[in-house]
Design a protein around this motif. Structure first.
Motif, short mmCIF file in Angstrom:
data_model
loop_
_atom_site.label_atom_id
_atom_site.label_comp_id
_atom_site.label_asym_id
_atom_site.label_seq_id
_atom_site.Cartn_x
_atom_site.Cartn_y
_atom_site.Cartn_z
N GLN A 107 0.81 -1.29 -0.14
CA GLN A 107 0.02 -0.04 0.02
C GLN A 107 0.89 1.32 0.06
N ILE A 108 2.06 1.32 0.71
CA ILE A 108 2.95 2.51 0.87
C ILE A 108 3.49 2.76 -0.71
N THR A 109 4.02 1.58 -1.09
CA THR A 109 4.48 1.73 -2.55
C THR A 109 3.30 1.92 -3.70
N ASP A 168 -0.33 11.11 -0.43
CA ASP A 168 -0.45 11.11 0.97
C ASP A 168 -0.22 9.66 1.46
N PRO A 169 1.08 9.51 1.73
CA PRO A 169 1.37 8.13 2.23
C PRO A 169 1.64 8.32 3.83
N TYR A 170 1.24 9.27 4.63
CA TYR A 170 1.67 9.65 5.88
C TYR A 170 0.93 9.02 6.79
N PRO A 171 -0.64 8.57 6.40
CA PRO A 171 -1.31 7.73 7.47
C PRO A 171 -1.01 6.29 7.53
N LEU A 172 -0.36 5.82 6.01
CA LEU A 172 0.31 4.46 6.25
C LEU A 172 1.31 4.43 7.05
N TYR A 173 2.26 5.36 7.07
CA TYR A 173 3.22 5.41 8.12
C TYR A 173 2.94 5.45 9.51
N ALA A 174 1.80 6.13 9.78
CA ALA A 174 1.27 5.98 11.06
C ALA A 174 1.29 4.49 11.39
N ARG A 175 0.50 3.86 10.67
CA ARG A 175 0.10 2.31 10.73
C ARG A 175 1.48 1.60 10.99
N LEU A 227 11.07 21.53 5.87
CA LEU A 227 10.33 20.80 4.64
C LEU A 227 11.02 19.43 4.57
N LEU A 228 12.25 19.58 4.86
CA LEU A 228 13.11 18.31 4.77
C LEU A 228 12.62 17.25 5.73
N ARG A 229 11.88 17.72 6.82
CA ARG A 229 11.19 16.87 7.85
C ARG A 229 9.83 16.71 7.39
N TYR A 230 8.95 17.50 6.97
CA TYR A 230 7.52 17.30 6.50
C TYR A 230 7.18 16.60 5.26
N GLU A 231 8.11 17.08 4.21
CA GLU A 231 7.88 16.56 3.08
C GLU A 231 9.21 16.16 2.32
N PRO A 232 9.91 15.00 2.83
CA PRO A 232 11.34 14.53 2.43
C PRO A 232 11.20 14.09 1.05
N PRO A 233 12.09 14.53 0.11
CA PRO A 233 12.15 13.92 -1.07
C PRO A 233 12.64 12.41 -1.40
N VAL A 234 13.58 12.11 -0.34
CA VAL A 234 13.95 10.73 -0.37
C VAL A 234 13.13 9.98 0.93
N GLN A 235 11.88 9.54 0.58
CA GLN A 235 11.07 9.10 1.68
C GLN A 235 11.55 7.72 2.47
N MET A 236 12.55 7.08 1.68
CA MET A 236 12.80 5.68 2.40
C MET A 236 14.09 5.40 1.73
N VAL A 237 14.99 4.54 2.39
CA VAL A 237 16.27 3.86 2.17
C VAL A 237 15.94 2.50 2.06
N PRO A 238 15.50 1.88 0.85
CA PRO A 238 15.17 0.47 0.75
C PRO A 238 16.18 -0.58 0.43
N SER A 239 17.53 -0.03 0.58
CA SER A 239 18.65 -0.91 0.11
C SER A 239 19.62 -1.39 1.23
N ARG A 240 19.22 -1.65 2.33
CA ARG A 240 20.13 -1.97 3.35
C ARG A 240 20.05 -3.65 3.57
N THR A 241 20.86 -4.05 4.42
CA THR A 241 20.77 -5.34 4.82
C THR A 241 21.60 -5.60 6.12
#
Ligand code: HEM
Length: 411
Positions: free
Chosen positions: A9-11, A18-25, A286-300
């Motif tokens: 759902q997030i992606t 508006d992904p923010y309600p999903l982040y709250a979940r 702005l960098l807090r509220y609407e960050p252009p990089v929403q996530m770092v999906p490439s770690r392990t």
């Protein structure tokens, strides 16, 4: 209820505006193990700790499982170049980042970014001067051309080659933003072609700069010597491509998200128009509220690790959700409120730890100058559609188009 998993759902594009309600979940649990595979972390304190954890790797070869979800291709070089330092762990990461920093920032080059201020202001002024008509697409006319011109000047691409460089950048950025129904094979071929042409072009430029170096980053990367030694030609090439990719789409989105947020908060826009100094705290918020990089999906993790009682196995895909961390009520009071007067704004919009944004001082300066000038010069800007259409990319999130009605441009 949706059949999609929380991460799907997030992606999912339908939630891009508006992904923010999903982040709250997502933050309801410290670790969300998505049914599609990845371990997803949304809380501020947990994300921050993992960004600083030496057991977390950025190297693709350490990931044993891959996921079918979008988001793994950010900054990908299509295998044509050696991995850039965003994709490397210490000690290689530290060596390449230190060499790249010599001609860019303190202690060796303390004036590089501030020395570009006049030039940045001129680029902004020229782009705003060229706006005409009573409706503009801010992305096309301003947010998009500005950062790529800046990277050209930083690297030392001659003015007469800038438009070719813009063309390659367009093609590479388009691969970050797949369109539904697009011919994927055709897109990959075009992107590969652009990578090869860009590589050849940069190679030629590097050769030239080796013979007669100037003050630009490419010259200095190709000829400079320090305790970490010198980069190989291939390393200079992949670093230049990294600066182009990492510094482009992100800055486009910060400026566009910024204007969108200001138009949704007209009292803040009015304050910025009256006093350009507000741009400094405003860009942090702005960098807090609407960050252009929403996530770092490439770690392990390189070994099994435990986070709040859950074991995340070695090699599993680990997604660190910066935009969710930035809205964590355990860290920020009233996190869904946009408030440029916030005093404690240690956001994760530029990452944290060893991979924290290399270009941060430049990104900040670009956004501050751009937003202050747009606020000062656009006459009565209004949003034509809200929400605007977004790019498909869930990682580098931002509007594809921002149509503004204006009464003119203050000359
Ligand atoms: C508003 C604009 C920008 C944003 C929001 C942004 C955000 C980020 C973030 C979140 C990271 C960390 C990624 C991670 O931990 O895996 C990062 C890394 C990086 N950024 Fe930026 N960035 C911006 C502009 C720029 C610019 C203008 C440049 C180049 C001049 C740049 C160059 C880099 C590089 C080279 C890295 C990799 C650092 C490393 O691995 O050590 N960025 N950026």
């Amino acid at each position: 209820m949706s059949d999609l998993t929380l991460l799907q759902q997030i992606t999912d594009y339908s939630n891009r505006h508006d992904p923010y309600p999903l982040y709250a979940r997502l933050r309801e649990k410290p670790v969300h193990h998505d049914e599609t595979g990845p371990y997803v972390i949304g809380g501020y304190h947990e994300v921050l700790a993992l960004l600083h954890d030496p057991r977390i790797s950025s190297e693709r070869r350490n990931r044993t499982a891959t996921t079918a979800l979008p988001g793994q291709e950010d900054g990908d070089d299509g295998g044509t170049l050696p991995p850039n330092f965003l994709r490397l762990d210490p000690p290689e990461h530290d060596r390449l980042r230190a060499i790249t920093n010599r001609p860019f920032g303190p202690p060796h080059s303390p004036h590089r970014v501030d020395g570009m201020r006049g030039e940045l202001k001129t680029i902004v002024t020229d782009l705003i001067d060229a706006l005409d008509g009573d409706e503009i697409d801010l992305v096309e006319r301003f947010s998009y051309p500005f950062p790529v011109t800046v990277i050209c000047r930083l690297l030392g691409v001659p003015r007469e080659d800038e438009s070719r460089f813009h063309g390659w950048a367009d093609t590479l950025v388009a691969t970050l933003d797949p369109q539904p129904g697009q011919d994927v094979a055709e897109r990959d071929r075009t992107a590969q072609q652009a990578r090869i042409e860009l590589g050849l072009y940069l190679n030629g430029l590097i050769e030239e700069r080796r013979k007669s170096p100037g003050d630009d980053m490419l010259s200095q990367l190709s000829t400079g010597d320090g305790p970490e030694g010198r980069m190989s030609g291939m390393e200079v090439l992949s670093t230049a491509a990294l600066l182009l990719i990492a510094g482009h789409e992100t800055t486009v989105n910060l400026i566009t998200n910024g204007m969108l947020t200001l138009l949704r908060h007209p009292e803040v826009l009015e304050r910025l128009r009256a006093d350009a100094r507000l741009a400094v705290p405003l860009v942090e918020e702005l960098l807090r509220y609407e960050p252009p990089v929403q996530m770092v999906p490439s770690r392990t993790p390189i070994t099994d690790i435990e986070v709040a009682g859950t074991t995340i196995p070695k090699g599993a895909p680990l997604w660190l959700m910066l935009a969710s961390a930035n809205r964590d009520p355990k860290r920020f009071a009233d996190p869904d409120r946009f408030d440029p007067d916030r005093v404690d704004v240690q956001h994760l919009g530029l990452g944290s730890g060893i991979h924290s944004c290399f270009g941060a001082p430049l990104a900040r300066l670009e956004a501050q100058l751009a937003l202050a000038e747009l606020a000062r010069r656009l006459e009565r800007p209004r949003l034509v559609e809200d929400p605007p259409p977004y790019r498909t990319n869930a990682v580098l999130r931002g509007p594809r188009q921002l149509r503004l009605a204006i009464d003119g441009v203050r000359r």
